[in-house]
Motif scaffolding. Structure first.
Motif, mmCIF file in Angstrom:
data_model
loop_
_atom_site.group_PDB
_atom_site.id
_atom_site.type_symbol
_atom_site.label_atom_id
_atom_site.label_comp_id
_atom_site.label_asym_id
_atom_site.label_seq_id
_atom_site.Cartn_x
_atom_site.Cartn_y
_atom_site.Cartn_z
ATOM 1 N N ALA A 568 0.274 -1.214 0.087
ATOM 2 C CA ALA A 568 -0.222 0.220 0.100
ATOM 3 C C ALA A 568 1.119 1.071 0.122
ATOM 4 C CB ALA A 568 -0.948 -0.026 1.069
ATOM 5 N N PRO A 569 0.460 2.030 -0.897
ATOM 6 C CA PRO A 569 1.630 3.463 -0.808
ATOM 7 C C PRO A 569 1.409 4.166 0.456
ATOM 8 C CG PRO A 569 -0.312 3.343 -2.866
ATOM 9 C CD PRO A 569 -0.458 2.683 -2.085
ATOM 10 N N SER A 585 -0.475 13.352 -3.752
ATOM 11 C CA SER A 585 1.579 13.180 -3.997
ATOM 12 C C SER A 585 1.328 11.800 -3.231
ATOM 13 C CB SER A 585 2.107 14.075 -3.294
ATOM 14 O OG SER A 585 2.498 14.843 -3.804
ATOM 15 N N TRP A 586 2.408 10.675 -3.210
ATOM 16 C CA TRP A 586 2.308 9.444 -2.634
ATOM 17 C C TRP A 586 4.052 9.154 -2.337
ATOM 18 C CZ3 TRP A 586 -0.692 9.897 -6.458
ATOM 19 C CH2 TRP A 586 0.065 9.008 -7.514
ATOM 20 N N THR A 587 4.103 8.222 -1.156
ATOM 21 C CA THR A 587 5.819 7.447 -1.405
ATOM 22 C C THR A 587 5.681 6.557 -2.816
ATOM 23 O OG1 THR A 587 4.737 6.049 0.430
ATOM 24 C CG2 THR A 587 6.329 7.773 1.259
ATOM 25 N N ALA A 588 6.675 6.326 -3.095
ATOM 26 C CA ALA A 588 6.837 4.419 -4.156
ATOM 27 C C ALA A 588 6.271 3.760 -3.266
ATOM 28 C CB ALA A 588 7.902 4.817 -5.044
ATOM 29 N N GLY A 604 -22.056 15.783 -4.627
ATOM 30 C CA GLY A 604 -22.530 16.027 -5.811
ATOM 31 C C GLY A 604 -21.708 14.166 -7.193
ATOM 32 N N THR A 605 -21.535 14.786 -8.080
ATOM 33 C CA THR A 605 -20.687 13.774 -8.619
ATOM 34 C C THR A 605 -19.092 13.138 -8.590
ATOM 35 O OG1 THR A 605 -22.379 14.209 -10.390
ATOM 36 C CG2 THR A 605 -20.458 12.720 -11.081
ATOM 37 N N ASP A 606 -18.814 11.867 -8.401
ATOM 38 C CA ASP A 606 -16.937 11.145 -8.113
ATOM 39 C C ASP A 606 -16.779 12.321 -9.807
ATOM 40 O OD1 ASP A 606 -17.786 10.943 -5.570
ATOM 41 O OD2 ASP A 606 -17.646 9.355 -5.918
ATOM 42 N N PRO A 607 -15.253 13.088 -9.417
ATOM 43 C CA PRO A 607 -14.482 13.088 -10.925
ATOM 44 C C PRO A 607 -14.201 11.744 -11.354
ATOM 45 C CG PRO A 607 -14.269 14.331 -9.494
ATOM 46 C CD PRO A 607 -14.753 13.335 -8.660
ATOM 47 N N SER A 608 -13.608 11.525 -12.573
ATOM 48 C CA SER A 608 -13.224 10.759 -12.836
ATOM 49 C C SER A 608 -12.015 10.169 -12.350
ATOM 50 C CB SER A 608 -12.705 10.534 -14.609
ATOM 51 O OG SER A 608 -13.973 10.177 -15.512
ATOM 52 N N ASP A 609 -11.669 8.478 -12.971
ATOM 53 C CA ASP A 609 -10.176 7.812 -12.028
ATOM 54 C C ASP A 609 -9.389 8.027 -12.624
ATOM 55 O OD1 ASP A 609 -11.989 6.328 -10.198
ATOM 56 O OD2 ASP A 609 -11.441 4.972 -10.822
ATOM 57 N N ARG A 610 -7.929 8.979 -12.492
ATOM 58 C CA ARG A 610 -6.675 9.076 -13.084
ATOM 59 C C ARG A 610 -5.702 7.727 -12.068
ATOM 60 N NH1 ARG A 610 -10.399 12.658 -13.193
ATOM 61 N NH2 ARG A 610 -9.653 15.015 -13.574
ATOM 62 N N THR A 611 -4.867 7.400 -13.496
ATOM 63 C CA THR A 611 -2.963 6.659 -12.937
ATOM 64 C C THR A 611 -2.392 7.750 -13.657
ATOM 65 O OG1 THR A 611 -3.640 6.237 -15.848
ATOM 66 C CG2 THR A 611 -4.878 5.459 -14.007
ATOM 67 N N SER A 612 -1.614 7.326 -12.613
ATOM 68 C CA SER A 612 0.436 7.611 -12.377
ATOM 69 C C SER A 612 0.916 6.207 -12.623
ATOM 70 C CB SER A 612 0.610 8.934 -11.623
ATOM 71 O OG SER A 612 1.910 9.366 -11.178
ATOM 72 N N THR A 613 2.256 7.102 -13.372
ATOM 73 C CA THR A 613 3.374 5.806 -13.665
ATOM 74 C C THR A 613 4.153 6.523 -12.424
ATOM 75 O OG1 THR A 613 4.306 6.965 -15.572
ATOM 76 C CG2 THR A 613 3.287 5.092 -15.472
ATOM 77 N N GLY A 614 4.102 7.558 -11.616
ATOM 78 C CA GLY A 614 5.182 8.171 -10.885
ATOM 79 C C GLY A 614 4.742 8.206 -9.150
ATOM 80 N N GLU A 626 -16.239 22.002 -3.463
ATOM 81 C CA GLU A 626 -15.681 20.602 -2.395
ATOM 82 C C GLU A 626 -15.671 20.516 -1.689
ATOM 83 O OE1 GLU A 626 -18.223 17.924 -1.933
ATOM 84 O OE2 GLU A 626 -19.144 17.810 -3.420
ATOM 85 N N THR A 627 -15.517 19.137 -1.126
ATOM 86 C CA THR A 627 -14.672 18.510 -0.017
ATOM 87 C C THR A 627 -13.812 17.302 -0.879
ATOM 88 O OG1 THR A 627 -15.098 19.085 1.467
ATOM 89 C CG2 THR A 627 -14.074 17.106 2.252
ATOM 90 N N TYR A 628 -12.999 16.780 -1.535
ATOM 91 C CA TYR A 628 -12.545 15.584 -1.805
ATOM 92 C C TYR A 628 -11.770 14.614 -0.845
ATOM 93 C CZ TYR A 628 -14.230 17.738 -5.876
ATOM 94 O OH TYR A 628 -15.240 18.573 -6.405
ATOM 95 N N THR A 629 -12.137 13.171 -1.303
ATOM 96 C CA THR A 629 -10.549 12.729 0.082
ATOM 97 C C THR A 629 -9.864 11.659 -1.636
ATOM 98 O OG1 THR A 629 -12.225 12.395 1.671
ATOM 99 C CG2 THR A 629 -10.229 10.595 1.239
ATOM 100 N N PHE A 630 -9.056 11.966 -1.661
ATOM 101 C CA PHE A 630 -8.357 10.902 -2.422
ATOM 102 C C PHE A 630 -7.643 9.935 -2.714
ATOM 103 C CE2 PHE A 630 -8.303 15.638 -3.072
ATOM 104 C CZ PHE A 630 -8.688 15.872 -4.617
ATOM 105 N N THR A 631 -7.675 8.616 -2.873
ATOM 106 C CA THR A 631 -7.300 6.722 -2.256
ATOM 107 C C THR A 631 -7.035 6.429 -3.623
ATOM 108 O OG1 THR A 631 -9.387 6.724 -1.243
ATOM 109 C CG2 THR A 631 -8.372 4.774 -1.842
ATOM 110 N N VAL A 632 -5.065 6.538 -3.914
ATOM 111 C CA VAL A 632 -4.480 5.645 -4.388
ATOM 112 C C VAL A 632 -3.960 3.927 -4.535
ATOM 113 C CG1 VAL A 632 -1.713 6.430 -5.050
ATOM 114 C CG2 VAL A 632 -2.922 7.903 -4.205
ATOM 115 N N THR A 633 -4.283 3.047 -4.855
ATOM 116 C CA THR A 633 -3.848 2.283 -5.249
ATOM 117 C C THR A 633 -2.309 1.416 -5.718
ATOM 118 O OG1 THR A 633 -6.467 1.485 -4.722
ATOM 119 C CG2 THR A 633 -4.791 -0.283 -5.083
ATOM 120 N N ALA A 634 -1.551 1.434 -5.621
ATOM 121 C CA ALA A 634 -0.689 0.487 -6.090
ATOM 122 C C ALA A 634 -0.959 -0.622 -7.092
ATOM 123 C CB ALA A 634 0.374 0.327 -5.373
ATOM 124 N N ARG A 635 -0.071 -1.116 -8.699
ATOM 125 C CA ARG A 635 -0.758 -1.628 -9.143
ATOM 126 C C ARG A 635 0.332 -2.601 -10.118
ATOM 127 N NH1 ARG A 635 -5.627 0.273 -13.402
ATOM 128 N NH2 ARG A 635 -4.260 1.514 -13.963
#
Length: 752
Positions: A568-569, A585-588, A604-614, A626-635
């Motif tokens: 887990a990040p 941002s997160w740790t590798a 309201g509506t959840d924004p679309s998911d994003r992906t990143s290689t960094g 608006e208030t948002y919570t961001f969840t990061v999952t490594a793949r």
């Protein structure tokens, strides 16, 4: 495309004939009746099978050669028009954008549909015939360009250039930052993206050698701060210095050749891309067009009057095409200004868009159902984008359905045996002088040859009666794009947004993959699929169903289930970088190939998911306040996911910071002083120097300079002579303004 200048007009709804043929909604076959009935049926079955998710079409080269996608705003559809025949053979629908002037960006493999009102970009994978990605840019002056393999998002006001995956629309590398604003922007045939940088008086050549954009060439074309216009050539680019009345040609290597313009070029306009050896420069102020022949060789110029109300002219095959939106007319001239036969688009309203692709000039009226295709010899074919061709069940054993039109002109040298194509909808414009009436051109929704002598002695096929109100009561849902997929041990987890379905509630979602299918309820937006084989790649397609039918497919990236999952990040943080943007941002994580970023809105509506290689991701298109919570999952590379990690809730700022109205600098002895106008709501400012002084960016509160301005003084350094500065405002909570202001570049007389 280069839209012509026109005042907004109420969109005209094109006719909707055979609404049953539109049942399959957004991505369905429009194979025309210029093949035998057996061929039409086979094409229909193959394409619809692919859309339904039962197989992959692979490459569609035979049908896409010479074809271009054109937008029809009232229907919310992009139609693929065959450049050889002028017929529509395929449609991609975006019903939520009906009534909006969508920008269409395309290459052979991908179709990007950009809604400038919402800032939403949708990608269509033309190889697999499915909606594959969504990008929310938010408000701002953005542009998208596609090369053969690369896609790039250009932030004109911010100076940001970002490479994205054309299928998923996710960033593939770091953002390139260039002094704003940026002008122009297109790839040449060598794969170089050329952009104008007026504050520096330069044009830069950007390449995508791997996953990110880098500047490979920089050429000076004018004084810093000049007013520039830019068009990209087959090799290199062509710049107009609108301040200095100069014409500058850039070669592929960045070398420049400049000549004086034969007349003032203030306000000059050019299309983003010019193909061939003739450049057209539109001068709205004087109602003239300036032509430049052989820009890489013995440059020859000419200019001639075209009148008021002209849009941006486009050069094609030695001729100049000038749109007049108010008249639904494109006037045609040779390079010296001799007028040829015009192209008239019957019943066209609103702007006219023109683009040269696939060896043809395509003219589109996006607010109506009419378009035109011009071939290299100047022959124009009128296109009815709203005319639905035979679909499933419309033909049997090669015989037309009752009331269907006879086989028309196929665009091939010889007609099919036993048919009389008649004159068809083509108009020949080989270069004869002067305007002329063009016979045989039907209006949108007219049948080819009807009332124009078509059939020549054949019995007239009676037109079937059409109800006074043929509009369907409703349509199927849109595509639930994007579909996110993560793999597990013999399993995969999917999620997707709610499908757009204004006419009826979504009743269920139909999911298909390699050798399986599953249906879930219309209120379910996630599912876990088990029983998959580890080591086998899977791609999932999701379609929504309502009372009116089955919508188009949205597809996931390919994932491969496996046993080993990454960790887990740690330290997931989110910071607002504007009222609509944030950086996560997160740790590798060891063994991670990429990271999936999901965003949950408190309301309201959840924004679309994003992906990143960094280890970070920029998220745009958020809602101020608006208030948002961001969840990061490594793949892993196969999409096997580890445990997710969430951020603290982030509340976006209510108001966006602006940019300084002006920036300037002065040099005195060993110091240089930067002065800028105050920005309301800013607590401090970041000053970014450029030039040869080796100065570093600095963030300061700023000293009062009087007159609503602030200033900051810094040392010039040991060898600095040339300077320019960019200033961006920063709020008290660290939020950085989305736009900045760059001052003019200036060099001192003496080195220090």
């Amino acid at each position: 495309m280069a839209p012509s200048t026109a005042s907004p007009a109420t969109p005209k709804h094109p006719s909707r004939k055979a609404s049953v043929a539109r049942l399959f909604g957004s991505l369905r076959n429009r194979a025309r009746a210029h093949a035998s009935g057996l061929t039409v049926v086979l094409l229909t079955a193959a394409l619809v099978s692919t859309v339904l998710g039962t197989g992959a079409l692979g490459r569609t080269d035979e049908m896409s050669d010479g074809a271009v996608w054109l937008w029809t705003s009232p229907l919310g559809e992009a139609s693929r028009v065959n450049g050889n025949s002028g017929e529509v053979d395929l449609v991609a629908g975006l019903p939520e954008s009906a009534g909006t002037d969508i920008r269409v960006v395309q290459n052979d493999d991908h179709l990007l549909l950009y809604d400038p009102v919402t800032g939403k970009v949708t990608s269509v994978d033309l190889l697999r015939m499915g909606f594959s990605g969504v990008l929310e840019l938010g408000a701002g002056d953005f542009d998208l360009v596609l090369g053969e393999e690369a896609a790039v998002v250009i932030g004109r006001a911010s100076g940001e250039v970002k490479a994205v995956d054309p299928a998923t629309l996710q960033p593939t590398g770091e953002t390139l930052r260039i002094p704003a604003p940026l002008v122009g922007g297109a790839f040449d045939d060598e794969g170089t993206l050329w952009l104008g940088v007026p504050t520096q008086g330069t044009v830069v050549g950007v390449e995508i050698p791997g996953d990110e954009a880098v500047i490979e060439r920089t050429a000076a074309v004018a004084e810093p701060g000049a007013d520039l216009s830019l068009t990209v050539l087959d090799e290199g680019a062509f710049a107009v210095d609108r301040s200095g009345d100069r014409l500058v040609t850039l070669g592929a290597d960045g070398d420049t050749e400049a000549v004086d313009a034969p007349l003032p070029v203030e306000g000059a306009e050019m299309p983003a891309r010019t193909r061939g050896d003739l450049v057209a420069v539109t001068l709205p102020g004087s109602g003239e067009v300036l032509t430049v022949t052989d820009p890489h060789g013995a440059v020859r110029t000419a200019h001639f009057a075209v009148g008021e109300g002209a849009g941006t002219a486009v050069a094609y095959e030695g001729r100049v095409y000038v749109p007049f939106a108010d008249e639904g007319l494109v006037r045609v001239f040779d390079a010296e200004g001799v007028e040829l036969t015009p192209v008239t688009l019957p019943e066209a309203e609103g702007p006219l868009e023109m683009e040269v692709r696939e060896g043809r000039l395509f003219i589109n009226s996006p607010r109506t159902g009419v378009a035109a295709v011009v071939d290299p010899d100047g022959r124009a074919t009128i296109v009815d984008k709203s005319d639905p061709p035979p679909g499933l069940g419309d033909e049997e054993d090669g015989a037309p359905a009752p009331g269907a039109p006879e086989l028309g002109d196929t665009g091939e040298p010889d007609p099919l045996p036993g048919t009389d194509p008649g004159p068809g909808p083509s108009a020949t414009v080989p270069g004869d002088n002067g305007p002329a009436d063009v016979p045989g051109i039907p209006g949108p929704g007219d049948r080819p040859g009807e009332g124009q002598g078509g059939g020549q002695g054949e019995p007239e096929v009676p037109e079937p009666e059409v109800p006074e109100d043929p509009e369907p009561e409703g349509g199927p849902p849109g595509a639930p794009t994007p579909v996110s997929a993560t793999a597990g041990d013999g399993s995969a987890s999917l999620s997707w947004p709610e499908a757009y379905s204004p006419d009826a509630p979504v009743e269920e979602y139909h999911i298909t993959w390699n050798d399986g299918e599953l249906t879930v309820g219309g209120d379910e937006l996630t599912v876990e699929i088990t029983g998959l084989t580890n080591g086998t790649a899977y791609r999932f397609r999701v379609r929504a169903v309502n009372a009116h039918g089955l919508g188009p497919a949205a597809q996931s990236m390919e994932v491969t289930p496996g046993e080993r999952a990454p960790g887990a990040p740690a330290s997931v943080t989110a910071q607002a970088t504007g009222s609509e943007n944030a950086t996560v941002s997160w740790t590798a994580v060891d063994g991670a190939h990429d990271y999936l970023v999901t965003i949950d809105a408190a309301s309201g509506t959840d924004p679309s998911d994003r992906t990143s290689t960094g280890t970070s991701a920029d998220v745009s298109g958020l809602t101020p306040g608006e208030t948002y919570t961001f969840t990061v999952t490594a793949r892993t590379q196969g999409g096997v996911s580890g445990a997710p990690t969430g951020s603290r809730p982030l509340t976006m700022p209510e108001a966006a910071l602006g940019a300084p109205a002006s920036v300037s600098h002065s040099v005195s002895g060993a110091n240089v002083t930067v002065t800028w106008t105050l920005v309301e709501g800013a607590a401090r400012y970041t000053i970014t120097p450029s030039g040869d002084g080796g100065l570093q960016p600095v963030t300061v509160a700023g000293d009062a300079a009087g007159g609503g301005s602030l200033s900051h003084t810094m040392g010039r350094g040991a060898s600095g002579r040339c300077y320019a500065f960019t200033v961006v405002a920063v709020a008290g909570d660290g939020t950085v303004a989305q736009s900045s202001t760059s001052g003019p570049s200036r060099c001192e007389q003496e080195f220090r």
